[in-house]
Design an enzyme around this catalytic site. Structure first.
Site, PDB file in Angstrom:
ATOM      1  N   GLY A  80       0.924  -1.176   0.087  1.00 56.84           N
ATOM      2  CA  GLY A  80       0.002  -0.217   0.135  1.00 56.84           C
ATOM      3  C   GLY A  80       1.046   1.003   0.141  1.00 56.84           C
ATOM      4  N   GLN A 138       2.935   9.463   1.388  1.00 57.30           N
ATOM      5  CA  GLN A 138       4.294   9.449   1.585  1.00 57.30           C
ATOM      6  C   GLN A 138       5.308   9.339  -0.232  1.00 57.30           C
ATOM      7  OE1 GLN A 138       2.220   4.610   2.055  1.00 57.30           O
ATOM      8  NE2 GLN A 138       4.232   5.140   3.666  1.00 57.30           N
ATOM      9  N   CYS A 159       5.640  -0.191   7.925  1.00 61.06           N
ATOM     10  CA  CYS A 159       5.386   0.826   7.108  1.00 61.06           C
ATOM     11  C   CYS A 159       6.815   1.267   6.113  1.00 61.06           C
ATOM     12  CB  CYS A 159       5.345   2.097   7.792  1.00 61.06           C
ATOM     13  SG  CYS A 159       4.560   3.938   6.916  1.00 61.06           S
ATOM     14  N   LEU A 160       6.417   1.631   5.307  1.00 62.76           N
ATOM     15  CA  LEU A 160       7.350   2.445   3.904  1.00 62.76           C
ATOM     16  C   LEU A 160       8.183   3.656   4.419  1.00 62.76           C
ATOM     17  CD1 LEU A 160       5.856   1.312   0.546  1.00 62.76           C
ATOM     18  CD2 LEU A 160       7.881   0.042   1.434  1.00 62.76           C
ATOM     19  N   HIS A 168      -4.309   1.400   8.360  1.00 61.91           N
ATOM     20  CA  HIS A 168      -2.949   1.879   7.539  1.00 61.91           C
ATOM     21  C   HIS A 168      -3.308   2.744   6.737  1.00 61.91           C
ATOM     22  CE1 HIS A 168       1.491   1.119   7.572  1.00 61.91           C
ATOM     23  NE2 HIS A 168       1.029   2.312   6.911  1.00 61.91           N
ATOM     24  N   GLU A 169      -3.779   2.809   5.429  1.00 59.29           N
ATOM     25  CA  GLU A 169      -2.727   3.433   4.661  1.00 59.29           C
ATOM     26  C   GLU A 169      -4.807   4.722   5.032  1.00 59.29           C
ATOM     27  OE1 GLU A 169      -0.928   3.287   2.305  1.00 59.29           O
ATOM     28  OE2 GLU A 169      -0.515   1.725   3.219  1.00 59.29           O
ATOM     29  N   HIS A 221      -2.451   7.149   7.260  1.00 57.16           N
ATOM     30  CA  HIS A 221      -1.476   8.149   6.291  1.00 57.16           C
ATOM     31  C   HIS A 221      -2.500   9.677   5.993  1.00 57.16           C
ATOM     32  CE1 HIS A 221       2.149   6.351   6.250  1.00 57.16           C
ATOM     33  NE2 HIS A 221       1.126   5.227   5.811  1.00 57.16           N
TER      34      HIS A 221
HETATM   35 ZN    ZN Z   1       2.103   3.112   5.737  1.00 60.42          ZN
END
Ligand code: ZN
Length: 190
Positions: free
Chosen positions: A46, A51, A99-100, A141-142, A145
């Protein structure tokens, strides 16, 4: 299409509420294509617009699921409703989330097991589905953000302390840090 650098915790756009998408135009479709390409290059499941430094309310995902939902998709201006988040201690393995934008780290976090997600696709057509299990986790999670919330902001005291220490040790938590998928080593070793 362009792979974009991924913002790291401390970058202000990750920590403030993103703005609604107002027009479904060619620029939005390019942004979506770039987000898919960046997510794939980063081996992510995701990716939310903040991000890649864009403060707009959309995210893409790529995750097989048991819910009959296409395994790849985009949600523009989404809403989410979930069942109650379990109050029990998260399982160190089964609930480990990453998480990225906190690259290479993972911490256990309890999430709701069910979510209903509504919103729009890149052309402005309505999207509406239910998600369970890890797919529901991914949606929560997304979505977070877009409200300027990272998963580390939701950790219990025990894991929050660990997360804070790791952010400090990595010298993150300040503006301007990114990593480049396909150039920098994959932080999660995928
Ligand atoms: Zn994330």
């Amino acid at each position: 299409m362009t792979v974009h650098p991924i913002t790291i915790t401390g970058e202000p756009v990750l920590h403030r509420r993103a703005q609604p998408v107002e027009t479904f135009d060619a620029a939005l479709r390019t942004l979506i294509a770039d987000m898919f390409e960046t997510m794939d290059e980063a081996n992510g499941v995701g990716l939310a617009a903040p991000q890649i430094g864009v403060g707009l309310r959309l995210f893409v995902y790529g995750m097989e699921n048991d819910d009959g939902v296409p395994p790849r998709g985009v949600l523009v201006n989404p809403t989410i409703v979930t069942t109650k988040v379990p109050g029990s201690e998260p399982d160190p393995e089964d609930d480990a989330e990453g998480c990225l934008s906190v690259p290479g780290e993972s911490f256990p976090l309890a999430r709701a097991g069910w979510a209903r997600v509504t919103g729009f696709d890149g052309d402005g057509a309505p999207v509406d589905f239910e998600a369970t299990g890890w797919f529901a986790r991914c949606m929560q999670h997304e979505y977070d953000h877009l409200d300027g919330k990272l998963f580390v902001d939701r950790l219990n005291d025990r894991y929050l302390r660990k997360a804070r220490r790791s952010i400090r040790n990595n010298a993150w938590g300040v503006p301007g840090l990114t990593w480049m998928p396909g150039v920098d080593p994959d932080p999660f070793g995928h």
